[in-house]
Design a protein around this motif. Sequence first.
Motif, short mmCIF file in Angstrom:
data_model
loop_
_atom_site.label_atom_id
_atom_site.label_comp_id
_atom_site.label_asym_id
_atom_site.label_seq_id
_atom_site.Cartn_x
_atom_site.Cartn_y
_atom_site.Cartn_z
N ASN A 1 -16.66 3.53 1.23
CA ASN A 1 -15.47 3.33 0.40
C ASN A 1 -15.82 2.85 -1.00
O ASN A 1 -15.18 3.24 -1.98
N ARG A 2 -16.82 1.98 -1.11
CA ARG A 2 -17.23 1.49 -2.42
C ARG A 2 -17.68 2.64 -3.33
O ARG A 2 -17.35 2.68 -4.51
N ARG B 1 0.84 -1.21 0.00
CA ARG B 1 0.00 0.00 0.00
C ARG B 1 0.87 1.25 0.00
O ARG B 1 0.53 2.26 -0.62
N LEU C 1 -11.59 -1.76 0.83
CA LEU C 1 -11.38 -0.66 -0.14
C LEU C 1 -10.88 0.61 0.54
O LEU C 1 -11.12 1.72 0.04
N SER C 2 -10.17 0.48 1.65
CA SER C 2 -9.70 1.67 2.36
C SER C 2 -8.70 2.49 1.54
O SER C 2 -8.57 3.70 1.75
N ARG D 1 -2.11 -2.95 -9.62
CA ARG D 1 -3.14 -3.82 -9.06
C ARG D 1 -3.15 -5.19 -9.72
O ARG D 1 -3.47 -6.21 -9.08
N LYS E 1 -14.62 4.81 -4.38
CA LYS E 1 -13.88 4.21 -5.49
C LYS E 1 -14.55 4.53 -6.82
O LYS E 1 -13.89 4.95 -7.78
N ASP F 1 -7.50 -3.14 -3.55
CA ASP F 1 -8.93 -3.43 -3.37
C ASP F 1 -9.24 -4.18 -2.08
O ASP F 1 -10.41 -4.44 -1.79
N TRP G 1 -9.00 3.36 -1.46
CA TRP G 1 -9.73 4.32 -2.30
C TRP G 1 -10.21 5.51 -1.49
O TRP G 1 -10.33 6.62 -2.02
#
Length: 463
Positions: free
Chosen positions: A71-72, A21, A52-53, A37, A75, A48, A55
Motif C-alpha cells: 500500500n505504501r 472513508r 494506507l488501505s 485529509r 500511494k 492515511d 490508497w
Amino acid sequence: MDAQRPSTSGAFNGLPIEINREIVSYLDTDKEIADFRLVCKGTNDAVDGDFLSFWRFKFRQFFALKAGTKNRVLKQQYQRRKKYMRLGAGINWYHGWSKPETRVLQVLAEIINESFQGGHEHDDYGRPRCLNQDQLLQFIQNSKNFLAVKRPRAPKAHGKNECINPALAAVQIMCAHFLFENLNMKHNIYCFEVSQKAVYQTPAKAPMFVGLNKVEVNMELVLHGLNFFRNHMVGTDMGMHHMMRYMHPTQKPSPWQTPLSEGCSPLTKHWKGTYAFLDHADLRKVRAVDEDDDDLEVFIDGNVDIDGKIQLECGEPGAFPWSQLFEKHLKSSPPPAQAPRTRAQGRSLIPNDEKPTAIQFRGEGDDAEDHFYATGWLTSLPPQPAGLDIPGWQRITFMKSFDTDEVEAITDNLWAYEGVVLPGGRIIIGRWWLDYSGPFIFWAVEPELGFEGNITETSTSIL
C-alpha cells in the motif's frame, strides 16, 4: 493552528472511519482528497490510516494492480502518476529532452509496461481492456499537443536537443494505438508532407533498424509511418476516411489486449492493411528534395484506399519452406538462441528463456482483385528504448507473391516486406520494396461479422 496538521476537534472526528472513508471515496479530484485529509484527525485517518488501505482502493480505480505491491508503494505511485500526467497534459511538447518531458515519459512508460497486470475488463465488443489504457487515452485527449510534436531537422546539422528523443517517439507510438477508435476526436497531425517524405526514403537513408546488431527500432521512422497512414484514415478529404468511418469497430486498428512481454509471440490469424506507392517520377522528386526545405510538396499516394486482407498461420522455425532467394533479399535467418542486445543494454540483458527468439509464418489473402501468398519470419527484439524498456517489439520480414504458394517455383514477381510489430502484436508498420519502395500498415482484426450477425471465417488483408 498549523494548516498542515489535522484538527482533533473537527466535526468529522465524531464519525466512524468507515463513514469518512465512504465520503472521501466520492471525491473527484486529488486536490479534494488532499483538502479532506487536512480537515481533522478523523479525515486524516480515513485517508492515511488502516495501513494506507484507502490508497490501494484509489489506485485500483484508475490503474492495473501489480501483484504483491504494498500500500505504501501504491500511494507513492498513484500520487506520482497523477502529478506527472497532469503536468504532461499541460506542457508544450517539443522534442522530448526537457526534464519535465522526460519525467512524464517515464510515468507513461510505466503505465504502458504494467498494463494488464492483475485482472482486466472488456469493452463493448468483448475485447480485453485495461484501466491503464483508459488512462493513456484520457491523457491524449487532455494533452495540449502530445501527439502534435514538431518534427526535427537533420540531426547531423544540429545538436542532440534538435533531434526527437527516441523515448518520446516510442511512447507516442504506443499511444497512437488509441487514435483509430474515434474518428471524431481531435487529430493533430503535424506536416503530412514531412512524414510522406520520410516513409518513401530508401532503406540506406532511413533504415527500419539501427544501432548495435541492428536491433534498435528506428522509432522516428515508425512514428512517421503511423502519422502517414493516420492522416489517410482520419483526414476528411482522404479516400480512406470514408471506408474507416463506416468500418465496424472490430475491424479497425486497436490497442494491445495482453500484458507486454519480451520474446517472440505468434501473430493472431486475421489482419487488414494497406500499402502506398508513388509513381517513379514523384518518388524521385520526394527523395531529392532537401529535408530542411520548409516548402515540401505533397504528392498523391496510390493504393491507400484499398482494403487488403490476409490470414496467417504461425509455426516453429523450419515449419514452412524458405528459399535462399528469399533470404538473400530479406536476411531473415533466426538470431542466436541468446536474445539480441542494444548498445545501451550491453551485456546486462538477461535472455528470455520462456519464449522463442524466432517464429516462422505463412499467409494467404487478397490485395485488391489479386490473390497472393506470403512466407516470412518474426524475430524478437530487446526491450527499448533505453531507460523506458518497453518490451514486445518484433521484426517481421516476409516475401509476397501472386504466382504460387510453392516457394521453390517462384522466380520473379516477388515483393519484399520488412517492418516492426508494435508491442502487443496488434499493429505492424514497415516498408515494402520491389525495384522501388513505399510504406505499409497491417492491423489485427476480429473475424468479420456476417450480414445476419454470425461470425464468418473470411480471408483477411495484407498489402
